[in-house]
Design a protein around this motif. Structure first.
Motif, mmCIF file in Angstrom:
data_model
loop_
_atom_site.group_PDB
_atom_site.id
_atom_site.type_symbol
_atom_site.label_atom_id
_atom_site.label_comp_id
_atom_site.label_asym_id
_atom_site.label_seq_id
_atom_site.Cartn_x
_atom_site.Cartn_y
_atom_site.Cartn_z
ATOM 1 N N ASN A 26 3.531 -5.272 0.534
ATOM 2 C CA ASN A 26 3.987 -4.127 -0.256
ATOM 3 C C ASN A 26 4.808 -4.554 -1.468
ATOM 4 N N HIS A 53 8.972 4.383 1.823
ATOM 5 C CA HIS A 53 8.841 4.065 0.404
ATOM 6 C C HIS A 53 10.130 4.474 -0.316
ATOM 7 N N ALA A 54 10.309 3.916 -1.521
ATOM 8 C CA ALA A 54 11.562 4.108 -2.265
ATOM 9 C C ALA A 54 11.876 5.598 -2.466
ATOM 10 N N ARG A 84 0.848 3.140 6.096
ATOM 11 C CA ARG A 84 1.792 3.061 7.225
ATOM 12 C C ARG A 84 2.739 4.258 7.184
ATOM 13 N N ASP A 106 -0.082 2.734 -10.138
ATOM 14 C CA ASP A 106 -0.517 2.084 -8.898
ATOM 15 C C ASP A 106 -2.021 1.868 -8.975
HETATM 16 C C1 AOF Z 1 5.707 0.575 -1.017
HETATM 17 N N1 AOF Z 1 6.931 1.019 -1.310
HETATM 18 O O1 AOF Z 1 8.296 2.357 -2.379
HETATM 19 C C2 AOF Z 1 6.006 2.542 -2.799
HETATM 20 C C3 AOF Z 1 4.700 2.058 -2.496
HETATM 21 O O2 AOF Z 1 1.155 1.106 3.804
HETATM 22 P P1 AOF Z 1 2.153 1.944 3.099
HETATM 23 O O3 AOF Z 1 2.166 3.361 3.566
HETATM 24 O O4 AOF Z 1 3.545 1.338 3.130
HETATM 25 O O5 AOF Z 1 1.703 2.010 1.564
HETATM 26 C C4 AOF Z 1 1.804 0.897 0.731
HETATM 27 C C5 AOF Z 1 1.320 1.223 -0.679
HETATM 28 O O6 AOF Z 1 2.016 2.350 -1.212
HETATM 29 C C6 AOF Z 1 1.585 0.107 -1.660
HETATM 30 O O7 AOF Z 1 0.551 -0.827 -1.650
HETATM 31 C C7 AOF Z 1 1.660 0.845 -2.997
HETATM 32 O O8 AOF Z 1 0.365 0.993 -3.519
HETATM 33 C C8 AOF Z 1 2.190 2.238 -2.641
HETATM 34 N N2 AOF Z 1 3.576 2.533 -3.089
HETATM 35 N N3 AOF Z 1 4.609 1.067 -1.598
HETATM 36 O O9 AOF Z 1 5.573 -0.322 -0.205
HETATM 37 C C9 AOF Z 1 7.140 1.997 -2.171
HETATM 38 N N4 AOF Z 1 6.195 3.531 -3.671
#
Ligand code: AOF
Ligand code: ZN
Length: 361
Positions: A26, A53-54, A84, A106
């Motif tokens: 991530n 997430h942030a 996740r 993204d």
């Molecule tokens: C992050 N942190 O603050 C933000 C992300 O598997 P997940 O649910 O943790 O999703 C990961 C994806 O989410 C990551 O690859 C990116 O594209 C998006 N944004 N990810 O780990 C964050 N805002």
């Protein structure tokens, strides 16, 4: 609110993002929530895969309803997928925020599209604020997400005349202690270290990241061994803190694809020359890190083999993007001038190896 206020908040979000882990699947993301007067009412950052997430971290510091009408400033476009964790775009819409300001888009096929979803729900969306700074900060994560495979750094250590071993094949300590320590730092900053079976058979490397007293560093990259030759069950790589990934194949694109699926975003290719040449020829090297020792070895053991340059006009010209002096050695970082990979792919059929990786010594 003025653009300068968004930039100031983005700078703070970037500083928050830097608290997160620099490696792994991530990205590092920071978030600041401003009220209608531009005052900071909440802050958050992402602490690594599986954690909020942030944006969710920041929202979690507010009472329900307090984010209504706020401006959310976040370094990465809010995600739009259930990974996740659930989609941040939906959480922000449900919280009733008025505006989302982000720096980098993204590129994820599944995670992208959050800006559009927010816009369609009536949230004002402003992208690209401090975009270049955040791109630089995210380092290899963004290119890896765009490529859909790990960002690949190819490293070798050679004499001044570009030899990685003497005529008899011996190669220990071409570079000095300071340069070797720098290599360990680069290993620690990677998610995987890739070598060929020949390197395991000839050098028996441990593929760990170690400090200058030989101690294991806190983070250890995943060891990866590519090639069809059997390696002995007592090889040092089997004593690595992580189980090695043994890839009995010459299909490097497939290996990278598999590693991406395992969460590897930064791969460090360490040898030897045949594997290096195969990665280059497959068009799968994004960055070159060359350690140069002030010695001469001569002889046949060049850092890489034939890459299809038949005449000088065909030389692949690179740009030096970093130089460090480490004791008596130099570390040189090079990238292609025109973006893209170090060499464009020369072999459309990756199942046919250029040379056998097993021939290498
Ligand atoms: C992050 N942190 O603050 C933000 C992300 O598997 P997940 O649910 O943790 O999703 C990961 C994806 O989410 C990551 O690859 C990116 O594209 C998006 N944004 N990810 O780990 C964050 N805002
Ligand atoms: Zn998210």
């Amino acid at each position: 609110m003025a653009a300068a206020a968004y930039e100031a908040a983005m700078r703070r979000a970037l500083a928050l993002a830097a608290h997160g882990p620099a490696t792994g699947v991530n990205p590092r993301v920071g978030c600041v929530i401003l009220d209608a007067d531009g005052a900071v009412i909440a802050e958050g950052w992402h602490r690594g895969a599986g954690t909020p997430h942030a944006e969710i971290d920041a929202l979690g510091h507010l009472e329900p309803g307090d984010a209504r009408g706020s401006t959310v400033v976040v370094t990465l476009e809010p995600c739009n997928h259930t990974g996740r964790t659930g989609p941040c775009s939906v959480a922000l819409i449900e919280a009733g925020v008025a505006r989302v300001v982000y720096a980098a888009s993204d590129p994820g096929v599944r995670s992208g599209g959050g800006a559009r979803r927010l816009h369609d729900a009536g949230v004002e969306v402003i992208g690209g604020v401090l975009g270049d700074e955040v791109e630089r900060f995210l380092g290899d994560w963004l290119p890896a997400a765009r490529l859909g495979r790990p960002f690949v750094t190819l490293k070798w250590a050679s004499s001044l005349d570009g030899r990685t071993a003497a005529a008899d094949g011996t190669s220990k300590w071409i570079i000095g202690a300071a340069a070797r320590q720098r290599v360990h730092e680069q290993r620690e900053a990677s998610d995987a270290i890739i070598v060929g079976t020949a390197t395991v058979l000839s050098d028996d490397p441990s593929l760990t990241a170690r400090g200058d007293a030989g101690e294991l560093m806190p983070r250890q990259p995943m060891p990866v061994v590519v090639g069809v030759r059997q390696i002995p069950s007592d090889a040092a790589v089997f004593r690595h803190p992580h189980a090695p990934f043994i890839a009995p194949t010459h299909d490097l694109a497939q290996v990278l694809d598999h590693l991406f699926g395992l969460g590897v975003r930064r791969a460090f290719v360490e040898g030897g020359p045949t594997l290096a040449t195969a990665f280059l020829a497959a068009g799968l090297v994004d960055e070159l890190v060359v350690y140069l020792a002030p010695s001469l070895l001569g002889g046949p053991h060049t850092a890489i083999a034939d890459i299809g340059v038949g005449t000088i006009a065909e030389a692949r010209r690179l740009e030096i993007t970093g130089v460090e002096r480490l004791g008596n050695d130099l570390m040189i970082v090079a990238h292609p001038r025109d973006g893209g990979t170090i060499l464009p792919a020369t072999r459309p059929d990756p199942s046919r190896p250029l040379h056998s990786m097993e021939e290498e010594s």
